[in-house]
Design a protein around this motif. Structure first.
Motif, mmCIF file in Angstrom:
data_model
loop_
_atom_site.group_PDB
_atom_site.id
_atom_site.type_symbol
_atom_site.label_atom_id
_atom_site.label_comp_id
_atom_site.label_asym_id
_atom_site.label_seq_id
_atom_site.Cartn_x
_atom_site.Cartn_y
_atom_site.Cartn_z
ATOM 1 N N HIS C 49 3.392 2.981 7.237
ATOM 2 C CA HIS C 49 2.333 3.837 7.762
ATOM 3 C C HIS C 49 2.718 5.297 7.669
ATOM 4 N N VAL C 74 -3.898 10.781 4.743
ATOM 5 C CA VAL C 74 -3.794 9.654 3.811
ATOM 6 C C VAL C 74 -4.461 9.976 2.476
ATOM 7 N N SER C 75 -5.679 10.486 2.531
ATOM 8 C CA SER C 75 -6.429 10.686 1.301
ATOM 9 C C SER C 75 -5.789 11.745 0.414
ATOM 10 N N ALA C 78 -2.905 10.151 -1.362
ATOM 11 C CA ALA C 78 -3.397 9.258 -2.413
ATOM 12 C C ALA C 78 -3.778 10.073 -3.637
ATOM 13 N N HIS C 79 -4.366 11.213 -3.381
ATOM 14 C CA HIS C 79 -4.761 12.097 -4.464
ATOM 15 C C HIS C 79 -3.575 12.580 -5.264
ATOM 16 N N ARG C 84 -1.290 2.618 -2.561
ATOM 17 C CA ARG C 84 -0.711 1.623 -1.648
ATOM 18 C C ARG C 84 -1.567 0.374 -1.631
ATOM 19 N N THR C 85 -0.912 -0.788 -1.479
ATOM 20 C CA THR C 85 -1.649 -2.022 -1.182
ATOM 21 C C THR C 85 -1.350 -2.407 0.252
ATOM 22 N N PHE C 86 -2.267 -3.172 0.832
ATOM 23 C CA PHE C 86 -2.144 -3.528 2.242
ATOM 24 C C PHE C 86 -1.650 -4.955 2.395
ATOM 25 N N GLN C 90 -7.259 -5.587 1.729
ATOM 26 C CA GLN C 90 -8.417 -4.770 2.074
ATOM 27 C C GLN C 90 -9.153 -4.414 0.797
ATOM 28 N N GLU C 158 -6.305 -5.880 -5.326
ATOM 29 C CA GLU C 158 -5.647 -4.783 -4.605
ATOM 30 C C GLU C 158 -4.710 -4.027 -5.526
ATOM 31 N N ILE C 161 -6.628 -1.976 -8.030
ATOM 32 C CA ILE C 161 -7.126 -0.746 -7.416
ATOM 33 C C ILE C 161 -6.027 0.302 -7.371
ATOM 34 N N GLN C 165 -5.512 4.192 -9.713
ATOM 35 C CA GLN C 165 -5.346 5.544 -9.187
ATOM 36 C C GLN C 165 -4.369 6.357 -10.025
#
Lengths: 308, 413, 249
Positions: C49, C74-75, C78-79, C84-86, C90, C158, C161, C165
């Motif tokens: 986290h 977080v965003s 990510a940019h 990350r995978t959960f 998700q 996941e 995805i 990115q």
């Protein structure tokens, strides 16, 4: 602005705040513990007032009417819970909003059908109908002091109840994390019913106390409901302490604002625009307060779910 | 021969279109032809049509928030009022022209949305509902306290908005088509919005915010933009509403009106684009017909809301979609009801048979003493009642079975 | 010297009296697959986290790709390329499999404040999305609603995805959790192919997977890293054995 006038309005603000607290306390608990948004809480308040008037007409005594109206509004609240609200726990907020909105429409209209649309009145109880001298040339009604007193007593009682009893602990735990409480084996259904009934009775009490000093009419609960929402948002959902602080804040600021905003503006503006902007600004007052608090603390002043 | 072939090909073309487009035609075509019907049935039809279309625009804008962005706004009626007041105030000062009034309505709504949304959108769930409710009431009170513009009594417009100096909007038919064009425009716009990159992000955030954040989209800017767009669109509806009635009052912004808008969206179905239009029309029809019935029509509307909230998954559009997908049909309805009824009947039958056995036993015990005794009489009476009950239940089961068989045969044909 | 894609410096996190992350420092080098293992309750989830940005550390700095990202949400991370995978899958259940990945591609393909053009006809987005789906092997499921996928397929989605990115770092949170033997095998294979192209941080319980995939392993015990090294070295480390087996071996 003479000090006596300010003092009077300050007390009025306290009285208003205390009433708001009674309504908001039940509402915030129900949100916090059951995650249930109850728009119909305002009609609970309205029903308290109507029941007080109805019983007063029957018995002729304020105290008898109050003693009867309180359990009556509790029963009514429980009936609503059993009949409608119980099916809404765990549903999405949209369904809850719509259903409780429907309950408001139904009861506001129902009250109109039973008692008519004209505002009703009720006499002050003999015992509390006098006024008390506060200072030179200033008297304040005993009844309003009584309201403040009762409200503070209830606040104190609630504090003791929530913080120093087992059920209170369950309530606090439920407001923090209801799923966990259920997982720990507590009979959550009964807890919900207790919380709901209690909140309903508090709102009813506010209605009963307000009956002699305000006109009792259909829809009187709606504006109080919205103010209670503002109180809860400012204070933090699920927090009784937050509701208390916020209620007093809202009550005092709203009352003082309405009384003195125009005069305050006259100090900086010519009288004509002041007379237009004053009332507008005064009515916006508490909403601006809410916006300011949220800008600083998006979860309110004392959120029950804690801050990460 | 050629004619019928062309008709057949047109028909094939028609059925090949996606359902939503066919329904849109089904909605907009009658709307386009309504003024023709009004020539015969009276101009009041036009007024109701306008009102329905204007509210449909407001409901469509709310659907962007509720259905797409996952934001339940309980203060949306404020934008109706703000749009109407902006145009009305300009009109009362003699500046009620299209060039000024329309942008003023849209921009002031957008500004209010930006200011209140900046605070509200930071919160989620229950907080958001309460905050929007509060801000909506705030708008209501501010409008009530504007004494020079009528305050509580409202503001009467001198005339409808002047279009380049002309009073062309005074003609009800012209205004009707203007409203229809606006509805069509908003309908197309909403469709494009939902399918666009922006709409995709919004839908994703509503589906699983954590996931979309982890991909790289911060929720706040997108939701705030959606809020402002919805507010501005509703301001357009407010502009039209004020024009239609040539009057605006704080009541436009009362939170009950916001609740009615939410009902329109949910009644029609927040999952489909045509939902809010259907919902707005249904609600208006309901209001008109109930009000004719009794002055206290809200007593009926209230429980209706509760029923919709508890059972109306997806609204009217939801029912239509499920019918279309074959998930719902009369046959299934009968089967479902039949299953419940049959289960109940079996239970009742079982209970009756048990009670009959007891009663027969009581009769046997009573007879040795005296055939004419009271106990014997009561036992015989109970027995006969039970036998009648069993006959009725058996008959019902036979009828049900024959209907089910008929339906099954009809489906197989 | 290989550059550190992720650098954690003195990270601390406490919840009231419970210290969950205790003066933790960690380097993840470019191109490596770095596994983080540890017994239950070691603080792995809290660590993830903090790396991804869901939680802010009480103290310490986090550097990603040379930048200090400790205060970024977080965003934003990510940019910058942190995918990350959960642990609990998700995905966007109401979207199709393709649209799930296309949304991820969209995040790094220009502004998403576009309101008119339908996103589903944007060929470059779809092409990149299909490529990611093909890499994990579920390209055939592209038009299916993601909610209807099997559990294993959702896990692969996941990962797709995350790949879409164009990440500088893949943060995989217990990808084998709850996977059956076949699924685990498939995942290990897929990750084995990804190893060559991406820097991976793998938080895992499944030791077989860790030893098959990891270049280096860090062991997290009670909020602190007690050992970092090759899988072989860690396996024989006395402190690690004590932590897992409860006694010095």
């Amino acid at each position: 602005m003479p000090t006596s006038l300010v003092l009077v309005q300050l007390f009025n603000g306290l009285q208003f705040g205390v009433l708001l607290f009674l309504v908001a306390a039940g509402l915030t608990l129900v949100f916090g513990v059951m995650d249930f948004i109850n728009l119909a809480h305002g009609v609970q308040y309205m029903l308290g007032a109507y029941l007080a008037v109805a019983f007063f007409r029957l018995t002729g005594s304020f105290f008898a009417a109050a003693a009867l109206a309180l359990p009556a509004s509790l029963l009514f609240g429980l009936a609503l819970e059993l009949g409608v609200f119980r099916h809404l726990y765990g549903r999405d907020h949209l369904s809850q909003v719509l259903a409780t909105f429907g309950v408001i429409l139904f009861l506001n209209q129902g009250v109109k059908i039973v008692w008519g649309a004209a505002p009703l009145n009720m006499a002050l109880p003999e015992l509390l109908s006098g006024s008390v001298p506060l200072m030179e040339g200033l008297r304040y009604p005993v009844y309003r002091f009584a309201i403040i007193g009762v409200g503070l007593a209830v606040a104190g009682g609630l504090y003791v109840f929530v913080n120093h009893t087992r059920i209170g602990m369950l309530v606090r735990a439920g407001a923090s994390n209801a799923a966990m409480v259920a997982a720990l084996g507590v009979d959550v259904k009964r807890l919900f019913t207790i919380v709901f009934g209690f909140g309903a009775m508090l709102a009813g009490l506010a209605g009963v106390m307000v009956a002699p000093i305000l006109s009792v009419e259909p829809g009187m609960g709606d504006q109080v409901l919205i103010l209670a929402f503002v109180v809860i948002v400012i204070g933090g959902i699920g927090s009784i302490r937050g509701a208390f602080v916020a209620a007093l804040l809202v009550g005092v600021i709203d009352t003082l604002g309405r009384s003195f905003m125009t005069d305050a503006l006259r100090l900086v503006l010519p009288p004509s625009p002041a007379r237009v902007i004053g009332p507008a600004l005064a009515s916006m007052g508490i909403y601006l307060l809410m916006a300011a608090v949220l800008a600083w603390r998006p979860a309110g002043l004392f959120p029950a779910k804690g801050r990460t | 021969m050629v004619g019928s072939a062309r008709v057949a090909s047109l028909a094939a073309h028609w059925w090949a279109l996606p359902f939503e487009e066919r329904l849109a035609v089904g909605l907009f075509l009658p709307l386009m032809l309504l003024p023709v019907a009004a020539l015969g049935l009276g101009g009041y039809l036009l007024v109701i049509g306008e009102r329905a279309m204007i509210l449909a625009i407001a409901a469509l804008s709310l659907q962007l928030l509720i259905g797409v962005a996952g934001l339940i706004s309980f203060g949306h009626a404020a934008f109706l009022g703000i749009g109407a007041y902006a145009a009305g105030i300009l009109a009362s000062h003699g500046h009620g022209t299209l060039v000024l009034a329309l942008p003023a309505a849209i921009l002031s709504s957008a500004l209010f949305a930006l200011l209140t949304g900046a605070i509200a959108v930071r919160s989620r769930g229950v907080y958001f509902i309460m905050i929007t409710l509060a801000f909506g009431q705030m708008a209501y009170f501010v409008a009530s306290s504007l004494a020079p513009y009528g305050g509580d009594d409202g503001l009467t417009w001198p005339t409808r908005t002047l279009v380049f100096g002309t009073r062309v909007l005074k003609s009800e038919t012209v205004f009707y088509y203007v409203a229809l064009a606006a509805l069509g425009g908003v309908y197309v716009l909403m469709g494009r919005l939902v399918g666009s990159r922006f709409g995709r992000v919004l839908r994703g955030l509503t589906d699983n915010e954590r996931r979309v954040e982890a991909i790289g989209f911060a929720p706040y800017p997108y939701r705030l933009t959606a809020y402002v767009m919805a507010g501005a669109t509703c301001g357009l509806a407010g502009f039209l509403l004020g024009n239609e009635v040539e009057f605006v009052s704080p009541a436009y912004m009362h939170w009950q009106r916001s609740g009615e808008l939410i009902l329109m969206v949910l009644l029609g179905g927040s999952g489909q684009r045509y939902g809010p239009i259907v919902g707005a029309m249904t609600y208006l029809l309901l209001e008109e017909s109930l009000a004719r019935f009794t002055e206290h029509w809200k007593v009926i509307l209230g429980p209706l809301l509760v029923v919709v909230a508890l059972f109306g998954r997806g609204g009217i559009a939801g029912i239509i979609e499920r019918w279309r997908l074959g998930e719902l049909s009369l046959a299934m309805l009968w089967a479902a009801c039949g299953a419940i009824a049959r289960a109940q009947a079996k239970r009742v039958m079982g209970g009756l048979r048990q009670a009959e056995a007891v009663a027969a036993g009581a009769l046997d015990r009573a007879i040795p003493r005296s055939k004419a005794s009271a106990a014997a009489f009561v036992a015989r009476w109970r027995l006969s009642k039970m036998r009648v009950g069993e006959a009725v239940v058996s008959l019902a089961l036979i009828v049900d079975r024959s209907i089910s068989t008929t339906i099954a045969r009809w489906r197989r044909r | 010297m290989t550059k550190a894609v992720l650098r954690l410096n003195g990270i601390e996190k406490a919840f009231a009296a419970l210290k969950v992350t205790d003066c933790l420092s960690l380097d993840v080098l470019e191109g490596e697959t770095h596994a983080i293992i540890g017994p239950n309750g070691a603080g792995k989830t809290t660590l993830i986290h903090q790396i991804s940005g869901v939680l802010a550390p009480d103290a310490g700095r986090i550097h990603f790709d040379g930048r200090d990202v400790t205060d970024l949400p977080v965003s934003a991370r990510a940019h910058l390329g942190l995918a990350r995978t959960f642990q609990i899958t998700q995905v966007l259940a109401s979207f199709t499999t393709l649209e799930n990945v296309a949304l991820a591609v969209q995040a790094s393909a220009g502004s998403s404040f576009r309101f008119w053009r339908p996103a589903e006809v944007e060929t470059p987005l779809n092409a990149a999305a299909m490529a990611a789906l093909a890499t994990v092997g579920i390209a055939a499921r592209a038009p299916i609603r993601a909610g209807a996928l099997s559990h294993g397929e959702k896990r692969l989605l996941e990962i797709a995805i995350a790949l879409a990115q164009a990440p500088k770092l893949l943060l995989l949170d217990e990808p084998m959790a709850g996977a059956g033997a076949q699924e685990t095998h498939r995942l290990v294979q897929t990750l084995g192919e990804l190893k060559r192209r991406y820097t991976i941080v793998l938080v895992e319980h499944d030791m077989q997977a860790v030893f098959a995939l990891a270049d280096r392993v860090s062991v997290l015990v009670e909020g602190r890293i007690i050992a970092t090294g090759t899988p072989q070295a860690v396996r024989t480390n006395a402190a690690v054995r004590a932590a897992y087996l409860g006694h010095a071996a």
